[in-house]
Design an enzyme around this catalytic site. Structure first.
Site, PDB file in Angstrom:
ATOM      1  N   HIS A 157       0.819  -1.218   0.000  1.00 40.84           N
ATOM      2  CA  HIS A 157       0.000   0.000   0.000  1.00 40.84           C
ATOM      3  C   HIS A 157       0.850   1.264   0.000  1.00 40.84           C
ATOM      4  O   HIS A 157       0.333   2.372  -0.222  1.00 40.84           O
ATOM      5  CB  HIS A 157      -0.931  -0.006   1.217  1.00 40.84           C
ATOM      6  N   ASP A 159      -2.215   1.936  -4.837  1.00 40.67           N
ATOM      7  CA  ASP A 159      -3.489   2.374  -4.274  1.00 40.67           C
ATOM      8  C   ASP A 159      -4.522   1.258  -4.373  1.00 40.67           C
ATOM      9  O   ASP A 159      -4.477   0.418  -5.284  1.00 40.67           O
ATOM     10  CB  ASP A 159      -4.003   3.612  -5.015  1.00 40.67           C
TER      11      ASP A 159
END
Length: 424
Positions: A396, A400
């Protein structure tokens, strides 16, 4: 008589120290030239260290699990003549074996040199008597196999190095009628108070370190998508029927590799490596797909290089070759490094959902769960379809959530409409 002292050799690539993983000899053993003395572990590979001389082992330079510097004393061998008191390094390793069979963790044994005084050379049959508390050498898979078969492992003669028991030895034991089919039932209600401690060394230690490092450094998140694989399975069956005899059988994996290649054209941020120390993301044009492969020493990731330039059958052949090399301890260091994205599958044991751990420094790993037939509603009708989940994880810090979902949905679209895999 003299003494020949062998130092830890320089294995290359600037490696200054290695882990001593296993001895194949002990003090007092007679050894011959080219006999494997020990296995040492680098960051990625298990390497065999052979003997350069004939002689008798008089001293060992370390214990399994010990990290030793290149140039430190590995072993001392008594030889005829003056010996080699200048303490030369061992000869170049004869083989890289990233998943070479180890004590407590092995798939198959490496064949001994014909003249080497290995236990395998004196085996007279599949059965051997050991003390009740004597623990024979065997991999976890062999131990489980023996348990499933109701075989007392201490009664089976091992044909591997140092008397290690192999799957073939269990089969030989059964073939000679030595197994006791009632053993599992007889032992089912017996209290047990035994304990077993297994030192985490060699490949298992490296795997543990990498998994811990990945979960501590990357911001993992997972995304699961359901896929109807009925059409792709029909295509696979058709291609195997038509071309299987001449080109080889196709599994689902080469189709998944192809889907990755096509989807990455629109999502290049997934085919990347993240150097979190330098704060640099490197996106790569080449698609080097790591294919997670389970072996008895743990999970290995051989790499299908330039998947973007391979046909289905070329990918299938390379996946098969690399998987066999990894399981048999013959994969080279280069074959186990350099991946840009990883594909992991537990095959028929794939379950419903998994949360795979990233193969750092990669930023995406695609996990494949098992195929199941389920009733589904299609165009207003309840029909039986072959369904499969993709359970994938992403970093992450780099990827995204929306991009990850769109990427997996793109793979889903390609697999559900397999003709699009080949439309340029």
């Amino acid at each position: 008589m003299g003494t020949h002292v062998i130092k830890m050799p320089d294995i290359g690539e600037g490696i200054a120290e290695v882990e001593l993983s296993q001895w194949h000899v002990k003090v007092g053993d007679l050894v011959v030239e080219d006999q494997v003395l020990a296995d040492v572990m680098t960051d990625k590979a298990m390497v065999d260290i052979p003997s350069p001389v004939h002689g008798k082992v008089i001293a060992l330079g370390g214990q399994p699990g010990e990290v030793m510097a290149v140039g430190s004393v590995l072993i001392s061998i008594e030889v005829e003549g003056a010996g080699n008191l200048k303490e030369s390094a061992a000869p170049a390793p004869v083989k890289e074996a990233p998943v070479a069979p180890k004590v407590e963790a092995a798939v198959e044994s490496k064949p001994a040199v014909a003249a080497a005084p290995r236990p395998a050379a004196v085996c007279q049959g599949p059965m051997v008597a050991r003390e009740a508390d004597e623990r024979p050498l065997a991999s976890p898979a062999v131990r489980k196999h023996a348990l499933d078969l109701g075989i007392q492992l201490r009664l089976v003669r091992g044909s591997g190095p140092a008397g290690r028991v192999l799957h073939e030895d269990l089969e030989a034991y059964l073939a000679q009628g030595q197994s006791n089919a009632s053993a599992p039932a007889a032992a089912a209600y017996v209290q047990r108070n035994d304990e077993e401690q297994i030192q985490v060394i060699g490949m298992r230690r490296k795997i543990a370190q990498r998994m811990q490092d990945a979960t501590q450094r990357a911001a993992h998140f997972s995304y699961v998508e359901e896929i109807d694989v009925t059409a792709i399975e029909e295509l696979r069956a058709h291609l195997n029927e038509k071309h299987g005899a001449s080109r080889g059988k196709l599994t689902l994996l080469p189709f998944l590799v192809r889907a990755l290649v096509v989807a990455l054209r629109d999502f290049p941020q997934m085919n990347a490596r993240y150097d979190d120390e330098a704060q640099v993301i490197t996106r790569l044009g080449a698609v080097h797909v790591g294919v997670a492969t389970q072996s008895d020493v743990g999970l290995m990731v051989p790499v299908v290089r330039h998947a973007e330039a391979r046909s289905l059958w070329d990918s299938a052949a390379e996946i098969s070759r690399l998987a066999n090399a990894a399981r048999n301890g013959k994969a080279s260091r280069d074959e186990l490094s350099g991946s840009t994205i990883t594909l992991t599958s537990l095959g028929a044991l794939g379950g419903i959902v998994s949360t795979p751990v990233l193969n750092l420094p990669e930023v995406a790993i695609v996990g494949v769960n098992k195929i199941v037939e389920r009733p589904m509603v299609l165009k207003g009708q309840v029909v039986i379809r072959k369904m499969m989940n993709l359970s994938s994880s992403f970093d992450h810090r780099v990827v995204d959530g929306m991009d990850a979902a769109l990427f997996i949905q793109a793979i889903r679209g390609l697999l559900e409409q397999p003709a699009t895999l080949f439309v340029e």
